[in-house]
Design an enzyme around this catalytic site. Structure first.
Site, short mmCIF file in Angstrom:
data_model
loop_
_atom_site.label_atom_id
_atom_site.label_comp_id
_atom_site.label_asym_id
_atom_site.label_seq_id
_atom_site.Cartn_x
_atom_site.Cartn_y
_atom_site.Cartn_z
N HIS A 21 0.85 -1.19 0.00
CA HIS A 21 0.00 0.00 0.00
C HIS A 21 0.89 1.24 0.00
CE1 HIS A 21 0.92 0.37 4.25
NE2 HIS A 21 0.28 -0.74 4.57
N HIS A 24 4.01 1.56 2.30
CA HIS A 24 5.25 0.94 1.83
C HIS A 24 5.91 1.82 0.76
CE1 HIS A 24 2.62 -2.63 2.92
NE2 HIS A 24 3.65 -2.80 3.72
N CYS A 130 2.82 -11.93 19.03
CA CYS A 130 1.98 -11.34 17.99
C CYS A 130 2.48 -11.84 16.63
CB CYS A 130 2.02 -9.81 18.03
SG CYS A 130 1.16 -9.03 16.63
N CYS A 133 3.27 -8.86 14.22
CA CYS A 133 4.58 -8.23 14.45
C CYS A 133 5.72 -9.24 14.33
CB CYS A 133 4.64 -7.60 15.84
SG CYS A 133 3.56 -6.19 16.10
N CYS A 155 -2.36 -7.08 20.91
CA CYS A 155 -1.20 -6.28 20.51
C CYS A 155 -1.63 -4.82 20.38
CB CYS A 155 -0.65 -6.80 19.18
SG CYS A 155 0.61 -5.74 18.44
N HIS A 158 -1.47 -4.02 16.43
CA HIS A 158 -2.40 -4.68 15.51
C HIS A 158 -3.81 -4.84 16.06
CE1 HIS A 158 1.40 -5.89 13.53
NE2 HIS A 158 0.68 -5.85 12.45
N LYS A 305 -3.41 4.69 11.23
CA LYS A 305 -2.26 4.22 10.47
C LYS A 305 -2.73 3.41 9.27
CE LYS A 305 1.70 1.12 10.57
NZ LYS A 305 2.24 -0.12 11.13
N LYS A 308 -3.77 -2.68 5.75
CA LYS A 308 -4.64 -3.54 4.94
C LYS A 308 -5.71 -4.18 5.83
CE LYS A 308 -2.92 -3.57 0.66
NZ LYS A 308 -3.72 -3.35 -0.56
#
Length: 527
Positions: A21, A24, A130, A133, A155, A158, A305, A308
């Site tokens: 996305h 990145h 996690c 992570c 987490c 996440h 943030k 996806k």
């Protein structure tokens, strides 16, 4: 001739569990701008990016899609990750995959050295893990779940439940390097940047380091531990080593000596791995630590943030298909202070495209070249006497180039572009004040007209060089139209730190028609 400075720059290597996305792509573009700048400055530059293909997350994704993990990785790399580099015009020198033999061999060599030197021991471990992570979470990143996850530990990054893992693992004696790491941060305050990131890392290490579990036995998708193939290497320990396995560690000592140490551009969520675990690993192996670790902020969409899993991910081509790669690169480098979080909106992108790129830079270039064609038969004018207004532009070009370079050295990409854009704005103001179309009507002002248009044309020459790391496509078109290639050589060959040296364009040089740099966008900005 002096040996050029070495500049080895890396992005993180990205997980291939899904397609990229714009978060990145933001990292890739930032590193690319830095690499292009240093390359054009004459530094011995090497720019590395790549993909992280081992670990539990990849295994689960592949299994869910009914394929083997290597097949899944191959598919994603070829269909999504490598095409991304073309979509946003990335000039990487190498692309490392953690499933490549050169990487696997280097990891085995590194692990064996740590084991032989007494930095690794066997033990048992139980902790909350996690998968997103790929990390046993520290207490500071474990929170109580809410909603459907109420009563569970999740987490903090996440927002998904953590798994309690109990394994017999091999451990790296990371705690032994606590004092050396704190000394590193003290002696080299620019090792971790920006300052907020450095403060976070120092505080984390001061709380005390624990030894690090570096192997897994609950799954087999990874690089085997060389002395015990019942274990595979912990994915982060494997992944971090890409920076040295790609530059010859264990295989090409000469290349490794040429490239290492490097500078790492990372997202702030993986700062601790790069600024704590990674230098400790290198210290244990007797290798130099990186030159710098720079942590940039997150891209936010709707205040969250980019993710996806949270359906806030935007594919880069959603932007480039409409606005082009140059606009993508410019927007994210200019609109967001590098090192801090920044929000993306379609409205801001569209507004900056029109005001700054199309009207500001693009229109400036087309006006100047059109006047040269109209008044000087499409040639670079012979400059007449320099007046104060002309000298101000010349001095600003020198100042902007110097300041832009200093900002790049400090990783302040947004400030570097802002310094260069002062010249764009000044040239537009200069044309308005000097009114060359009025001067052209008076034969007695012919020399003055020539000086005004030479000043603006030479200003465009400086801008083409200074903006080429950010806008490689538009500046290549401008360079061709200026006729500069015939007398000065390729744009990529222009020393960027000398871009502000005035008077390089040769009077009388034939110029060419300019392709539209930033076409009008007819479609409305997306909601």
């Amino acid at each position: 001739m002096a040996k050029p400075d070495s500049f080895f720059l890396t992005t993180p290597i990205f997980y291939v569990n899904d397609a990229p996305h714009i978060g990145h792509a933001y990292t890739e573009v930032a590193a690319d701008v830095l690499a292009r700048w240093h390359r054009q400055a004459g530094d011995d530059t090497w720019f590395l990016t790549g993909t992280d293909e081992h670990g539990q997350k990849i295994l689960r994704t592949a299994t869910a899609n009914g394929v083997e993990p290597k097949e899944w990785a191959d598919r994603l790399v070829e269909s999504s990750w490598k095409p991304l580099l073309n979509t946003i015009n990335i000039s990487n020198d190498d692309f490392i995959r953690t499933t490549e033999p050169r990487h696997e061999a280097g990891v085995a060599k590194f692990l064996q050295k740590l084991y032989d030197d007494g930095h690794v021991y066997a033990g048992e471990f139980e902790a909350l893990y996690c998968v997103g992570c790929e990390e046993f979470k520290p207490k500071s990143e474990i929170v109580d779940g809410t909603g459907e996850f109420e009563g569970q530990k999740v987490c903090a990054i996440h927002s998904k439940p953590l798994e309690l893992l109990q394994e017999k693992n091999y451990f790296f004696k990371m705690s032994a390097f606590q004092d050396r790491l704190l000394a590193l941060y003290e002696e080299r305050p620019d090792f971790v940047q920006p300052a907020s990131a450095r403060n976070e890392v120092v505080a984390f290490v001061q709380q005390g380091l624990e030894d690090l579990s570096i192997s897994r036995t609950s799954f087999d998708w990874g690089i085997p531990i060389p002395w015990d193939d019942a274990h595979v290497t912990y994915v982060w320990f494997d992944a971090l080593l890409n920076y040295v396995t790609a530059t010859g560690y264990g295989a090409n000592d000469e290349e490794f000596a040429r490239r290492w140490p490097g500078t790492h551009i990372v997202g702030k969520d993986i700062l601790r791995f790069h600024a704590v675990i990674w230098p400790a690993m290198l210290m244990a192996a007797g290798l130099e630590v990186p030159d710098h670790v720079f942590a940039h902020g997150w891209l936010l969409v709707g205040g969250e943030k980019m993710s996806k899993s949270k359906l806030t991910g935007i594919a880069p081509n959603e932007i480039t298909d409409t606005f082009g790669a140059d606009a993508f690169r410019y927007y994210f480098m200019r609109a967001i202070s590098f090192g801090h979080d920044g929000s993306f909106s379609w409205e801001d992108l569209a507004a900056r495209y029109q005001a700054e790129l199309a009207n500001g830079f693009g229109n400036l270039a087309s006006r100047v070249l059109a006047m040269n064609a109209k008044y000087f038969e499409g040639r670079v004018p012979e400059p007449g006497e320099e007046l104060a207004a002309d000298a101000a532009i010349r001095e600003l070009a020198a100042s902007a180039a110097t300041r832009a370079d200093a900002h790049i050295e400090a990783f302040a990409i947004h400030e570097s572009i802002a310094a260069v854009w002062e010249l764009v704005d000044a040239l537009n103001g200069y044309i308005t004040e000097q009114e060359p179309w009025v001067l052209a009507k008076d034969p007695a002002q012919r020399d003055r007209l020539a000086r005004v248009l030479y000043t603006t044309t030479e200003g465009l020459r400086a801008l083409a060089v200074l903006l080429s790391p950010v806008l490689p496509e538009a500046t290549a078109k401008l360079w061709f139209a200026l006729g500069a290639k015939e007398t000065l050589g390729a744009l990529s060959a222009q020393p960027i730190r000398e871009a502000g040296v005035w008077g390089k364009l040769v009077p009388g040089t034939t110029q060419h028609s300019l392709a539209v740099l930033f076409p009008r966008i007819e479609t409305e900005a997306k909601e």
